[in-house]
Design a protein around this motif. Structure first.
Motif, PDB file in Angstrom:
ATOM      1  N   HIS A   1     -48.896 -62.103 -87.084  1.00  0.00           N
ATOM      2  CA  HIS A   1     -50.192 -62.697 -87.477  1.00  0.00           C
ATOM      3  C   HIS A   1     -51.296 -61.651 -87.461  1.00  0.00           C
ATOM      4  CE1 HIS A   1     -53.915 -65.013 -87.152  1.00  0.00           C
ATOM      5  NE2 HIS A   1     -54.152 -64.323 -86.055  1.00  0.00           N
ATOM      6  N   VAL A   2     -51.385 -60.896 -86.357  1.00  0.00           N
ATOM      7  CA  VAL A   2     -52.463 -59.911 -86.202  1.00  0.00           C
ATOM      8  C   VAL A   2     -52.366 -58.820 -87.257  1.00  0.00           C
ATOM      9  CG1 VAL A   2     -53.400 -58.122 -84.691  1.00  0.00           C
ATOM     10  CG2 VAL A   2     -52.764 -60.351 -83.739  1.00  0.00           C
ATOM     11  N   ARG A   3     -51.162 -58.306 -87.477  1.00  0.00           N
ATOM     12  CA  ARG A   3     -50.980 -57.222 -88.445  1.00  0.00           C
ATOM     13  C   ARG A   3     -51.426 -57.650 -89.842  1.00  0.00           C
ATOM     14  NH1 ARG A   3     -45.699 -56.482 -87.954  1.00  0.00           N
ATOM     15  NH2 ARG A   3     -45.919 -54.892 -86.333  1.00  0.00           N
ATOM     16  N   HIS A   4     -51.033 -58.856 -90.242  1.00  0.00           N
ATOM     17  CA  HIS A   4     -51.376 -59.299 -91.592  1.00  0.00           C
ATOM     18  C   HIS A   4     -52.844 -59.683 -91.684  1.00  0.00           C
ATOM     19  CE1 HIS A   4     -51.111 -61.452 -95.430  1.00  0.00           C
ATOM     20  NE2 HIS A   4     -50.005 -60.771 -95.627  1.00  0.00           N
ATOM     21  N   GLU A   5     -53.389 -60.272 -90.621  1.00  0.00           N
ATOM     22  CA  GLU A   5     -54.800 -60.652 -90.655  1.00  0.00           C
ATOM     23  C   GLU A   5     -55.692 -59.422 -90.774  1.00  0.00           C
ATOM     24  OE1 GLU A   5     -56.640 -64.270 -88.604  1.00  0.00           O
ATOM     25  OE2 GLU A   5     -57.173 -62.621 -87.260  1.00  0.00           O
ATOM     26  N   ARG A   6     -55.291 -58.313 -90.185  1.00  0.00           N
ATOM     27  CA  ARG A   6     -56.066 -57.078 -90.309  1.00  0.00           C
ATOM     28  C   ARG A   6     -56.108 -56.610 -91.758  1.00  0.00           C
ATOM     29  NH1 ARG A   6     -53.669 -54.285 -84.797  1.00  0.00           N
ATOM     30  NH2 ARG A   6     -55.158 -55.265 -83.357  1.00  0.00           N
TER      31      ARG A   6
END
Length: 207
Positions: free
Chosen positions: A111-116
């Motif tokens: 989630h974090v990687r793609h949201e960045r």
């Protein structure tokens, strides 16, 4: 751990979003899984109500947004399982805790990687005023957001807006009844000054 202050609008905007990730990751590291569930549940609901709206109108963000929704729903399902396991739900009592934590952390990382990547597009396209408005919208939504995962509730459209409000209200009631710790920011409440009869009932009646 909280995000460090930043001066540029785009830095403040990104730091505001990253703050929820950092709180959740720290909670997981310290064994406070339910606190991480609160942070991530509120964050997912808040981004859906704020970040995703302008992203739908940006050509460069649309492909990223579709994948983000898939990853967010996957994370929300994992949060629901983690909540059941750590709140004593008998249906989840047999789940392996270590395996569950690894799966939850993997979902958080994805989630974090793609949201960045999505944040990068928004910062590249939107001007300073739009980023400031988006930061404010996210902050306001985070304060009002549900504190528990609701993977089966509507997430978009009119039904999604209604579900956001109903779920948030229900979660606040349940949090109070369960005496549950809620680490996410809450909207400030105005102080209530008791009237004459209120003071009397509180034992403060003037002679």
């Amino acid at each position: 751990m909280t995000a460090q202050p930043a001066s540029r609008p785009e830095q403040r905007f990104v730091a505001c979003i990253e703050d929820a990730h950092q709180h959740a990751e720290l909670a997981l590291d310290e064994g406070r899984t339910l606190d991480a569930v609160v942070w991530l549940s509120a964050h997912l609901a808040a981004t859906l109500r704020s970040l995703h709206r302008p992203a739908r109108h940006l050509l460069a963000a649309r492909p990223l947004l579709a994948d983000q929704l898939t990853l967010d729903r996957r994370l929300e399902r994992m949060l629901r399982i983690a909540e059941q396991r750590h709140s004593g739900d008998a249906l989840a009592a047999a789940l392996d805790e270590d395996r569950l934590e690894r799966a939850l952390r993997a979902a958080v990382v994805a989630h974090v990687r793609h949201e960045r990547r999505l944040l990068t597009v928004l910062v590249d396209v939107l001007d300073e005023g739009a980023l400031a408005d988006l930061e404010a919208a996210y902050g306001a939504a985070l304060e009002q957001a549900p504190t528990r995962p609701h993977p089966h509730a509507p997430h978009t459209g009119v039904l999604g807006v209604a579900a956001f409000r109903v779920d948030a209200w229900r979660d606040r009631v349940m949090d109070t009844m369960d005496s549950r710790h809620v680490p996410t920011p809450r909207p400030p409440r105005a102080a209530v000054v008791p009237g004459r009869w209120g003071s009397y009932l509180l034992g403060e009646m003037e002679p």
